[in-house]
Write an enzyme that holds these catalytic residues in place. Structure first.
Site, PDB file in Angstrom:
ATOM      1  N   LYS A  65       0.808  -1.224   0.000  1.00 32.51           N
ATOM      2  CA  LYS A  65       0.000   0.000   0.000  1.00 32.51           C
ATOM      3  C   LYS A  65       0.842   1.275   0.000  1.00 32.51           C
ATOM      4  CE  LYS A  65      -4.089  -2.162   1.963  1.00 32.51           C
ATOM      5  NZ  LYS A  65      -5.112  -2.194   3.006  1.00 32.51           N
ATOM      6  N   ALA A 128      -1.042   0.442  16.123  1.00 28.28           N
ATOM      7  CA  ALA A 128      -0.660   1.750  15.561  1.00 28.28           C
ATOM      8  C   ALA A 128       0.112   1.560  14.257  1.00 28.28           C
ATOM      9  CB  ALA A 128       0.174   2.528  16.580  1.00 28.28           C
ATOM     10  N   TYR A 216     -10.876 -10.438   9.381  1.00 28.72           N
ATOM     11  CA  TYR A 216     -12.077 -11.264   9.323  1.00 28.72           C
ATOM     12  C   TYR A 216     -11.686 -12.732   9.369  1.00 28.72           C
ATOM     13  CZ  TYR A 216     -10.971 -11.626   4.338  1.00 28.72           C
ATOM     14  OH  TYR A 216     -10.346 -11.846   3.155  1.00 28.72           O
TER      15      TYR A 216
END
Ligand code: ATR
Length: 270
Positions: A65, A128, A216
């Site tokens: 990302k 964090a 999940y």
């Protein structure tokens, strides 16, 4: 046919292809959604090749990302705040634009699907890292009373909080933990090892505390198991967030809005 996909490593487990195919069927579009296993040092090369092949864009998952963030020449407000990009689109003029739909997806799942209220509420976030950085901006738009960030390494929580201007986001140590948070969100990567919660005091959970795990799983995650045992009134995993962030990505690519409830239910059942 619209060509899109997801870049990751690993990527085999990704449920994004079935989610996007379900959206495409819903609006009568034909799409090809590929899972692309990207070698760790070949993000840019793989992205160039995919877009040159005619792809409209792609999703990005772990661990790319921030590579995706750097790859884009223009970024959405959410992506800038998150320091990470999970959706790329090649605009008609060739510009590569990066979005981050993770936080929007979480908030949509919490507000629209779970019908939890965040306005004026006391939120605790565990962790964090990148996942947490990606959601704080969107949570703040719901005007909670405060967001406490509790992390194993306090200095990382402090550095994260410093990147937000809001006075309602606070890094706290164990002594700063309050009792009976309204909402506790787990964003640590510890969930899969099964030891989450061991060092968390049970008093942070009260009879009206709602617990959300960004991860999940087919069974209750270790954090949600702990929260349930500690008395949380509702415990939810991140499957709804996964589908909601995908819906925002789908809209970025197609300009079409989709209904997510049946897709979430189908994934839960399978
Ligand atoms: P991600 O992109 O999934 O957020 P990350 O940036 O590596 O991954 O962040 C992982 C987070 O999970 C961190 O907050 C990490 O705590 P540290 O900053 O102390 O490393 C947290 N984490 C990982 N394993 C943990 C564990 N066993 N117990 C508590 N926190 C854990």
């Amino acid at each position: 046919m619209m060509l899109v996909g997801v870049f990751g490593n690993p990527v085999e487990h990704s449920r994004s292809p079935e989610i996007h195919q379900a959206f495409a069927e819903q609006v009568g579009l034909e799409i090809e959604y590929r899972k692309i296993l990207v070698p760790l040092d070949e993000f840019n090369k793989t992205a160039d090749a995919f877009l040159n092949e005619g792809a409209l864009g792609f999703n990005i998952t772990v661990p790319f990302k921030s590579d995706a963030f750097n790859y884009c020449s223009v970024r959405s407000k959410e992506a800038e705040l998150a320091g990470a990009v999970n959706t790329i689109i090649k605009l008609t003029d060739g510009t590569i634009k990066g979005h981050n739909t993770d936080g929007l997806g979480l908030v949509n799942d919490i507000i629209k699907n779970m019908r939890w209220i965040l306005e004026g509420k006391r939120i605790l976030i565990l962790g964090a890292g990148g996942a947490v950085q990606g959601i704080i901006g969107s949570l703040l738009t719901e005007c909670p009373r405060h967001i406490h960030i509790y992390n194993r390494t306090l200095s990382k929580a402090r550095a994260l909080v410093d990147s937000f201007t809001s006075e309602n986001v606070l890094a706290i140590d164990k002594d700063g933990l309050q009792s009976d948070y309204d909402v506790i969100i787990s964003g640590t990567s510890a969930g899969l090892t099964g030891n989450v919660g061991d060092d968390l005091p049970a008093f942070i959970v009260g009879p009206s505390t709602k617990a959300y795990d960004l991860i999940y799983s087919t069974s209750l995650t270790p954090f949600l198991r702990w929260a349930k045992d500690s008395g949380a009134v509702e415990c939810v995993d991140g499957l709804g967030m996964l589908v909601e962030q995908a819906a925002f990505a789908f809209e970025i690519w197609t300009n079409k809005q989709v209904v997510t409830t049946n897709v979430i239910n189908k994934l839960r059942d399978s």
